[in-house]
Every structure is written in C-alpha cells, then in structure tokens.
Design a protein around this motif. Structure first.
Motif, PDB file in Angstrom:
ATOM      1  N   ARG A 590       0.839  -1.206   0.000  1.00 47.73           N
ATOM      2  CA  ARG A 590       0.000   0.000   0.000  1.00 47.73           C
ATOM      3  C   ARG A 590       0.878   1.261   0.000  1.00 47.73           C
ATOM      4  NH1 ARG A 590      -5.307  -1.411   0.810  1.00 47.73           N
ATOM      5  NH2 ARG A 590      -5.862   0.797   1.104  1.00 47.73           N
ATOM      6  N   ARG A 591       2.002   1.194   0.712  1.00 42.45           N
ATOM      7  CA  ARG A 591       2.906   2.355   0.739  1.00 42.45           C
ATOM      8  C   ARG A 591       3.512   2.607  -0.642  1.00 42.45           C
ATOM      9  NH1 ARG A 591       4.312   0.251   5.857  1.00 42.45           N
ATOM     10  NH2 ARG A 591       6.125  -0.838   4.990  1.00 42.45           N
ATOM     11  N   VAL A 592       3.843   1.535  -1.355  1.00 36.10           N
ATOM     12  CA  VAL A 592       4.410   1.691  -2.700  1.00 36.10           C
ATOM     13  C   VAL A 592       3.412   2.395  -3.613  1.00 36.10           C
ATOM     14  CG1 VAL A 592       5.127   0.442  -4.778  1.00 36.10           C
ATOM     15  CG2 VAL A 592       6.016  -0.244  -2.557  1.00 36.10           C
ATOM     16  N   VAL A 593       2.157   1.975  -3.582  1.00 40.15           N
ATOM     17  CA  VAL A 593       1.133   2.602  -4.427  1.00 40.15           C
ATOM     18  C   VAL A 593       0.957   4.069  -4.046  1.00 40.15           C
ATOM     19  CG1 VAL A 593      -1.321   2.594  -5.026  1.00 40.15           C
ATOM     20  CG2 VAL A 593      -0.060   0.432  -4.888  1.00 40.15           C
ATOM     21  N   GLU A 594       0.926   4.363  -2.754  1.00 40.46           N
ATOM     22  CA  GLU A 594       0.774   5.750  -2.308  1.00 40.46           C
ATOM     23  C   GLU A 594       1.937   6.611  -2.790  1.00 40.46           C
ATOM     24  OE1 GLU A 594       0.493   5.310   1.885  1.00 40.46           O
ATOM     25  OE2 GLU A 594      -1.536   4.447   1.843  1.00 40.46           O
ATOM     26  N   ARG A 595       3.142   6.073  -2.746  1.00 39.91           N
ATOM     27  CA  ARG A 595       4.318   6.834  -3.165  1.00 39.91           C
ATOM     28  C   ARG A 595       4.364   7.015  -4.682  1.00 39.91           C
ATOM     29  NH1 ARG A 595       8.869   4.279  -2.223  1.00 39.91           N
ATOM     30  NH2 ARG A 595      10.112   6.179  -2.275  1.00 39.91           N
ATOM     31  N   LEU A 596       3.846   6.038  -5.427  1.00 38.15           N
ATOM     32  CA  LEU A 596       3.756   6.200  -6.882  1.00 38.15           C
ATOM     33  C   LEU A 596       2.815   7.352  -7.231  1.00 38.15           C
ATOM     34  CD1 LEU A 596       3.606   2.480  -8.074  1.00 38.15           C
ATOM     35  CD2 LEU A 596       5.374   4.146  -8.689  1.00 38.15           C
ATOM     36  N   LEU A 597       1.680   7.412  -6.560  1.00 37.42           N
ATOM     37  CA  LEU A 597       0.733   8.493  -6.807  1.00 37.42           C
ATOM     38  C   LEU A 597       1.327   9.840  -6.399  1.00 37.42           C
ATOM     39  CD1 LEU A 597      -2.580   6.782  -5.584  1.00 37.42           C
ATOM     40  CD2 LEU A 597      -1.729   7.014  -7.930  1.00 37.42           C
ATOM     41  N   ALA A 598       2.065   9.838  -5.293  1.00 43.88           N
ATOM     42  CA  ALA A 598       2.702  11.076  -4.832  1.00 43.88           C
ATOM     43  C   ALA A 598       3.775  11.542  -5.808  1.00 43.88           C
ATOM     44  CB  ALA A 598       3.302  10.870  -3.442  1.00 43.88           C
ATOM     45  N   ALA A 599       4.397  10.575  -6.523  1.00 49.58           N
ATOM     46  CA  ALA A 599       5.435  10.924  -7.507  1.00 49.58           C
ATOM     47  C   ALA A 599       4.838  11.477  -8.793  1.00 49.58           C
ATOM     48  CB  ALA A 599       6.287   9.697  -7.825  1.00 49.58           C
ATOM     49  N   VAL A 601       2.343   9.680 -10.746  1.00 49.33           N
ATOM     50  CA  VAL A 601       1.754   8.667 -11.618  1.00 49.33           C
ATOM     51  C   VAL A 601       0.238   8.802 -11.562  1.00 49.33           C
ATOM     52  CG1 VAL A 601       1.480   6.192 -12.047  1.00 49.33           C
ATOM     53  CG2 VAL A 601       3.702   7.104 -11.303  1.00 49.33           C
ATOM     54  N   ARG A 602      -0.397   8.975 -12.733  1.00 48.99           N
ATOM     55  CA  ARG A 602      -1.836   9.187 -12.793  1.00 48.99           C
ATOM     56  C   ARG A 602      -2.461   8.163 -13.749  1.00 48.99           C
ATOM     57  NH1 ARG A 602      -1.077  11.183  -8.832  1.00 48.99           N
ATOM     58  NH2 ARG A 602      -1.294  13.352  -8.146  1.00 48.99           N
ATOM     59  N   PRO A 603      -2.935   7.038 -13.226  1.00 50.34           N
ATOM     60  CA  PRO A 603      -3.502   6.004 -14.102  1.00 50.34           C
ATOM     61  C   PRO A 603      -4.908   6.357 -14.577  1.00 50.34           C
ATOM     62  CG  PRO A 603      -3.607   5.302 -11.805  1.00 50.34           C
ATOM     63  CD  PRO A 603      -2.875   6.613 -11.819  1.00 50.34           C
ATOM     64  N   ALA A 604      -5.073   6.426 -15.895  1.00 48.76           N
ATOM     65  CA  ALA A 604      -6.385   6.726 -16.469  1.00 48.76           C
ATOM     66  C   ALA A 604      -7.229   5.461 -16.515  1.00 48.76           C
ATOM     67  CB  ALA A 604      -6.214   7.287 -17.883  1.00 48.76           C
ATOM     68  N   PRO A 605      -8.570   5.590 -16.479  1.00 48.27           N
ATOM     69  CA  PRO A 605      -9.439   4.408 -16.555  1.00 48.27           C
ATOM     70  C   PRO A 605      -9.235   3.652 -17.868  1.00 48.27           C
ATOM     71  CG  PRO A 605     -10.664   6.354 -15.863  1.00 48.27           C
ATOM     72  CD  PRO A 605      -9.329   6.840 -16.319  1.00 48.27           C
ATOM     73  N   GLU A 606      -9.576   2.367 -17.864  1.00 50.68           N
ATOM     74  CA  GLU A 606      -9.432   1.527 -19.047  1.00 50.68           C
ATOM     75  C   GLU A 606     -10.453   1.915 -20.097  1.00 50.68           C
ATOM     76  OE1 GLU A 606      -7.749  -1.684 -21.272  1.00 50.68           O
ATOM     77  OE2 GLU A 606      -7.120  -0.462 -19.572  1.00 50.68           O
ATOM     78  N   ARG A 607      -9.974   2.078 -21.319  1.00 55.13           N
ATOM     79  CA  ARG A 607     -10.859   2.427 -22.436  1.00 55.13           C
ATOM     80  C   ARG A 607     -11.251   1.163 -23.185  1.00 55.13           C
ATOM     81  NH1 ARG A 607      -9.851   3.538 -27.847  1.00 55.13           N
ATOM     82  NH2 ARG A 607      -7.615   3.333 -27.448  1.00 55.13           N
ATOM     83  N   VAL A 608     -12.531   0.973 -23.406  1.00 53.48           N
ATOM     84  CA  VAL A 608     -13.027  -0.180 -24.160  1.00 53.48           C
ATOM     85  C   VAL A 608     -13.448   0.283 -25.540  1.00 53.48           C
ATOM     86  CG1 VAL A 608     -14.754  -2.009 -24.265  1.00 53.48           C
ATOM     87  CG2 VAL A 608     -13.812  -1.311 -22.067  1.00 53.48           C
ATOM     88  N   GLU A 609     -12.904  -0.320 -26.584  1.00 52.84           N
ATOM     89  CA  GLU A 609     -13.265   0.018 -27.953  1.00 52.84           C
ATOM     90  C   GLU A 609     -14.552  -0.709 -28.305  1.00 52.84           C
ATOM     91  OE1 GLU A 609      -9.953  -0.880 -30.416  1.00 52.84           O
ATOM     92  OE2 GLU A 609      -8.595   0.431 -29.311  1.00 52.84           O
ATOM     93  N   ALA A 610     -15.602   0.044 -28.556  1.00 51.19           N
ATOM     94  CA  ALA A 610     -16.923  -0.546 -28.772  1.00 51.19           C
ATOM     95  C   ALA A 610     -17.200  -0.850 -30.234  1.00 51.19           C
ATOM     96  CB  ALA A 610     -17.998   0.399 -28.237  1.00 51.19           C
ATOM     97  N   ARG A 611     -16.150  -0.866 -31.055  1.00 47.88           N
ATOM     98  CA  ARG A 611     -16.332  -1.210 -32.456  1.00 47.88           C
ATOM     99  C   ARG A 611     -15.371  -2.326 -32.823  1.00 47.88           C
ATOM    100  NH1 ARG A 611     -15.325   3.918 -35.916  1.00 47.88           N
ATOM    101  NH2 ARG A 611     -13.476   3.941 -34.592  1.00 47.88           N
ATOM    102  N   GLY A 612     -15.637  -2.962 -33.944  1.00 45.80           N
ATOM    103  CA  GLY A 612     -14.719  -3.969 -34.431  1.00 45.80           C
ATOM    104  C   GLY A 612     -15.295  -5.373 -34.372  1.00 45.80           C
TER     105      GLY A 612
END
Length: 687
Positions: A590-599, A601-612
């Motif tokens: 949990r500390r590693v994840v908190e420190r990544l965010l503090a550094a 790192v901004r993870p965007a939500p997963e995009r689903v391609e609704a075509r194909g």
C-alpha cells in the motif's frame, strides 16, 4: 577402528559391486554414480593384484555387466561381449600406447592407427542377421549370455526418429552377420518422453541410459515401439573373420548395409592424434544430440587385435577414456528457500562439495515444492547429482537405500526469509512466492517488470541497470525510480561493459540518462490496466489487469476492494481473489502505491473500444502464437469488447488456433465453429 583386512575389504567391495551391477543392468535403476562405481572397481582390481590368492573366479573384475534377468529367454553370444577398461589421464593413454606397441614388437617411432568415437551412454545389444534378414537380437547381459529382446529391437525406428534397426540389409551381406551397437535415447527425445510421463502422473527416468534400458526391456513390445529409441552400430563380426582388414572397413560396410554409424568416428595415427580428438570432443560433447561421458579408443588393424587378445573382461586393444563425471553421489547437508527476482521461493539443496564435469558443486536447485516432494529429497539424504554442460547442477534422484532414519523433511517458510512478507502458493501454480513489493531479493526483477513495454514502458531500465540501482541502494521499490538523481543515472550508464556481437556502442552517459529521465516522466501518464500489471500482483497478468481496471475504474477503489468485491469480477475466482486481497492488504504494498501516486503517476481508466469484429463475441485461444503471449492476446480481445473463454462450446463465436493446437481445435471443427490462424487474428485486431 582397525582397518579391514584385505580379505574382508575384498568381500565388501565384491558385495557392493554386485548389488550395483544388479541395480544397473537388471533393474535399470542405478544406486551408485559412475564415478563411485569406477572407484570401487579400481580398488578391487588393485587389491586382487596385490593378493591374487584372494581373487575368486567369479569376481566382478572377471565378469562383464550383470546377469541377465528372468523376464526374457536367454541368448548365448557366439563371441563374448566384453566390457572396456577405463582411463582418465594422459599418462594412462601413454601407457596403453606403449603397451600395445611393445606387445606388437613395433620399432621405435612406429605408430599405431586407432579408431576413436564418442562413448555412447546406452544399452549394448547384439543383432544377428542370417542371409540378410534380422534373425534375433539380445542384450549384452553378463557378456556371455543376454536376454532375447528381438521383438522389441524390431520396433526401433518406428517413430521415424532415425533410420532405426534394418529388418533386411542392403547390398551383399555375408550369410551370417553379428552387429553390435548401442540402443540409446537422444537428449531431446528423453526430455520429451519424461514430460509425457510426468503429465501421466508416472515416475520419470533418471537419465537417458536408464530410459533406453527400461524402454527396451519391456515385456510388451508395443510399449517399446512408442519410445523414440535410436540405434548406433559400432562393431561387426562374422564366422571366420576374413572379410575385413581394419575396423574402419567394418564401419564403412555397416553404413552401406543400412545401419546408423556415428558421424563423429575418426581414424587417428598415433596417440597424439587421439588426445587431440579427445580434447575437441570434450569441448563439443554438450552440443551432441546424445549423452557421452568419454571417448572409445580402438586399434584399427584387426590382425593386431587378434595378437593383442583380451583379458577376462576387457580387450587389450581398446579402452574408454572417461571425462570428469557428470553424475556423482553426495549428501544433502541442508535445504533452504532462495528468493528469486520474481519473488519465487526456490528450494536449494546444500550438499557436501563434489566434483562434477570439472567444477566443484556445493548447491543444487530442487526447482519447486512439487519436484521436491516427487523426488522426496530430505536433509541428510544421499543423492545422485548431475551437471550437464553449463547448466545448474541438479539432484537426479535420492538413494533411499542409504537412509539411516535421521533424515528430515523440508518445509517452506510462512514468511519471506528476506523481507518477512507473507509467502503464498497460488492455485494451479507450482511455486511459492513472496508477496512483498519491496523485497530486496526480488527488487531488481520487479523493477525490470515495472518498466517493461506492456507495463509502465520505461525504456532503459533493463536487468543491468536495475541490478546497479539495487546494489547501490538507490531504490527500495518501484516508486523510488522517480527519485533517482540524474547523476546516479549517469553513473549507471558510465559503467564499462563488453558489447555483444553486432551490438551498437551505447550513447553518451549524459544522453542515455536524459532519455531515461524523459521516459520516466512520460510513464506517469499511464492507464490503470498498465499500472496494475506493472505492480506484479500474484495472478494478475495483462488480461486480468484489464478486467480489474474496467471494473474498479480507479486505483483507490481497487486497493480497497474486499474479497467479495473481487469475486464479483468476471474471471476472478476464489483463489485469485484471496491472492489479490492478500497483496493489497500488505502494508508495504500500500505504501508503494501511495508513493507512486505522490510521484505523479496518474492512471487513467481503461478504455473499451466498442467497435470492431470482437465486440460481444466469445473467443477461444488454443495453441501457441508467435507474436503474442496468451495473456496479451486475451487482453487485446477484451479491450475490443470480446470475451475469452477457456473451452469450446456451441456458444463460441471464434477459435484462434496457433501452433500445436490440440483438442480445442478438434472440438471446434466438430461443432462447426469458425477457426482462424494467427495471421488473420492479427488482421482482425488491426481493424
């Protein structure tokens, strides 16, 4: 304790050697390494030479191999099948050459022509041909009498692994021909056969020699027919012995008659050329398709062979030069769990130092818990060790007959011996893993994974750079990558290193360091799927990371998810949910994840391609794809709105078949489900 008398010691040696012969030749289950056996035999030879009155007529020094078993009819060889004496030094080769030249009465400087060949590690057999047709085949047995395994020998070559044993000879063979050679398993065939045995829940063979012997000595010839055995001929005999002048002529005619002979055979003029051949083969032997533990040296001239004759168990015109042993027996003094770079705990046996293939061995991997239990290796056990080529030494088998009752079983620790985090074994996995994200033992490997292309994609953080960061104590976890000073990156790229053939010279340290700093900055703008994959959570690969990202949306919701929340996610079962929750519940993770965010790192939500072409489709993957791993292919399908199933049914829309596709492909064909190959799959992904 007083030393045993010569008579008592001879009795001990005879008893030990007879037991070893029975285990090796009859049971196909050795209880001594080759090196141990050779040492006992040498000691017995020396004692009998010093005390000839104590040598019995049936001493192992005067017999060949072991007595034939009771399962087959007996066959008496027209001429005894002798064993070969062993030498291990240049001096012993020189003594052989001097003795041969002296007994033949050759003038000083007159050399002997030898035929040399790799010493094959298989089962010696004799084939008898009458009027060109295979009449019978037998094992060597005790040299005088062997076992009738004709039906089994006829099957060799049935799988197309080689030319096999011809049922009828080509050319113009003599009325009666006795061919001697080695039945063996090539290394690739041996490994494949052992994999099949393990999948079937059966005990694998210890080595190719025992596998070949066990396969040939089956009562049901159909079992032998399913084993990819090879046969290499090295000797031919005919009544009267007037057809050939040299052994080399024999080998040439054997090849013309349709037999496989060894392409490594050579003729040497004098013992110096023999030594040169030996040295070349010592360098190349691990590249050969079969196991070899030395070379065989034979006088080429057949008339000279008759003049030199034979002792009770070995000819005076031939010898085997043995390389340092690849197998040796030693005792396990301890077993400990080594934590690898991916967090896997590997049991390692600490053994009494032993020489294998010219190297001193003190440790041997036991691979994983299943392998440890299957071989039943315990602290205090005597084991047979092997070191083939440059590979890590391994324990071949335990020698249970040497157990005293004081041996102890090894148990995996509940906590990592390096960082103290919980140790878990995932469902369906063979290994135990440390769950600590900042565990020093696995930190370098985690850094490489974190920076890999399908994770945070930080080009420049390879194995050597990661190892440097850990060695210099510049990082404790992946979050520290964003705090490494620019000067430290310069030092990492300033280290001298040898370039691989064809590799370009690296950029200047300042430029490489700046490129890496820029890559780290770019990596902060990532996706939740990439970040979850980068964290190295047990049972969370690319595909599962994508599924989790779509379900939870943010890293915080994922980290706070309960087991019940996780179980509600498609394709996440109870074991996976427990493993994920154990990881997210570990404070250091949990500390590693908190420190990544503090550094930043901004993870965007997963995009689903609704075509194909994959939207709303159920897809099954089978076989091996050259361009994508199974997880990667699954992630790409799910990202495009498809679902990947593990089995083919009438609800399946599409099957993607790679190389070595199995029962799923057959099932799809039976149900009429559309099947595509990798090329078309790649095209559909691009649409």
């Amino acid at each position: 304790m007083a030393a045993a008398s010569p008579a008592a010691r001879i009795r001990e040696l005879v008893s030990a050697i007879r037991k070893a012969d029975h285990a090796y030749y009859v049971l196909d289950n050795p209880i001594l390494s080759d090196a141990e056996y050779d040492r006992l035999m040498r000691e017995l030879v020396e004692l009998e030479a010093a005390h000839p009155e104590l040598a019995s007529p049936d001493s192992p020094t005067r017999r060949v191999g072991g007595a034939p078993g009771d399962r087959f009819a007996k066959v008496r060889h027209r001429e005894q099948m002798l064993s070969l004496g062993n030498v291990t030094t240049d001096g012993e080769l020189d003594e052989l050459d001097d003795r041969i030249r002296r007994n033949l009465g050759l003038a000083p400087g007159e050399s002997v022509a030898y035929v040399v060949e790799p010493k094959l590690d298989g089962l010696a057999v004799e084939l008898v041909y009458e009027d060109g047709a295979l009449a019978s085949g037998s094992t060597r047995g005790d040299g005088t009498t062997g076992e009738d395994v004709t039906a089994n020998l006829r099957t060799i070559g049935a799988l197309g692994a080689n030319r096999g044993i011809p049922h009828r000879l080509a050319g113009a063979p003599p009325p009666r021909l006795e061919v001697r050679g080695e039945v063996l398993l090539q290394k690739a065939h041996f490994e494949a056969m052992n994999r099949q045995l393990l999948r079937a829940g059966e005990e694998p063979f210890a080595n190719p020699r025992n596998a070949a012997a066990g396969s040939l000595r089956q009562l049901d010839w159909r079992i032998t027919a399913r084993r990819p055995l090879s046969f290499i001929a090295y000797e031919a005999l005919i009544p009267g012995n007037g057809r050939w002048k040299t052994h080399w002529q024999k080998l040439e005619e054997l090849a013309a008659l349709g037999f496989e002979t060894n392409p490594e055979n050579r003729r040497c003029r004098g013992i110096a050329e023999v030594k040169a051949y030996r040295d070349r083969m010592a360098e190349r032997r691990f590249e050969l398709p079969y196991d070899t533990d030395g070379i065989v040296v034979k006088v080429d001239d057949l008339d000279w062979r008759l003049r030199l004759g034979a002792a009770s168990r070995s000819p005076r015109w031939a010898v085997a030069y043995k390389y340092p042993p690849q197998e040796e027996a030693t005792q396990v003094v301890d077993i400990f769990a080594s934590v690898g770079r991916t967090g896997v705990l590997t049991p390692v046996a600490v053994v009494n130092p032993v020489q294998l293939s010219g190297a001193t061995v003190t440790n041997a991997t036991l691979h994983n818990e299943d392998e440890l239990r299957r071989k039943d290796v315990r602290i205090g056990d005597w084991v047979l060790m092997r070191r083939a080529g440059e590979v890590i030494p391994e324990v071949v088998k335990v020698l249970p007959e040497r157990r005293t009752g004081a041996e102890r079983e090894f148990r995996f620790p509940e906590r990592c011996p390096v960082c103290g985090a919980k140790v878990v074994r995932e469902e369906g996995e063979k290994v135990w893993r440390c769950t600590g994200a900042a565990c020093p033992a696995q930190l370098a490997g985690r850094l490489v994974h974190f920076a890999s292309r399908r994770a945070l994609d930080v080009e420049g953080v390879g194995e050597k750079t990661a190892a440097f960061l850990v060695e210099q104590r510049l990082v404790r976890d992946a979050a520290d990558l964003y705090d490494v000073p620019f000067e430290a990156w310069q030092r990492a790229f300033s280290r001298p290193r040898k370039l691989a053939p064809g590799e370009k010279a690296p950029e200047l340290p300042e430029k490489s360091a700046q490129n890496l700093v820029d890559a780290l900055e770019r990596s902060k703008a990532t996706t939740l799927r990439r970040l979850l994959n980068a964290l190295g959570i047990p049972q969370v690969g690319e595909a599962t990371a994508a599924t989790l990202a779509r379900n939870f949306g943010t890293i915080q919701r994922f980290m706070d998810a309960t087991e019940e929340d996780l179980l509600a996610v498609r394709d996440v079962g109870p074991e996976t949910a427990r493993e994920i929750r154990a990881w997210t519940g570990e404070p250091q993770n949990r500390r590693v994840v908190e420190r990544l965010l503090a550094a930043g790192v901004r993870p965007a939500p997963e995009r689903v391609e609704a075509r194909g072409p994959f939207v709303g489709k159920t897809v099954v993957l089978t076989g091996t794809l050259a361009g994508l791993s199974r997880d990667e292919a699954k992630a790409e399908i799910e990202r495009r709105g498809g679902k990947v199933s593990g089995s083919v049914s009438r609800k399946t829309d599409l099957v993607v078949a790679g190389e070595d596709a199995g029962s799923k492909l057959k099932r799809a064909t039976e149900l009429g489900v559309r099947v595509i190959g990798e090329e078309e799959f790649t095209r559909l992904l691009a649409e």
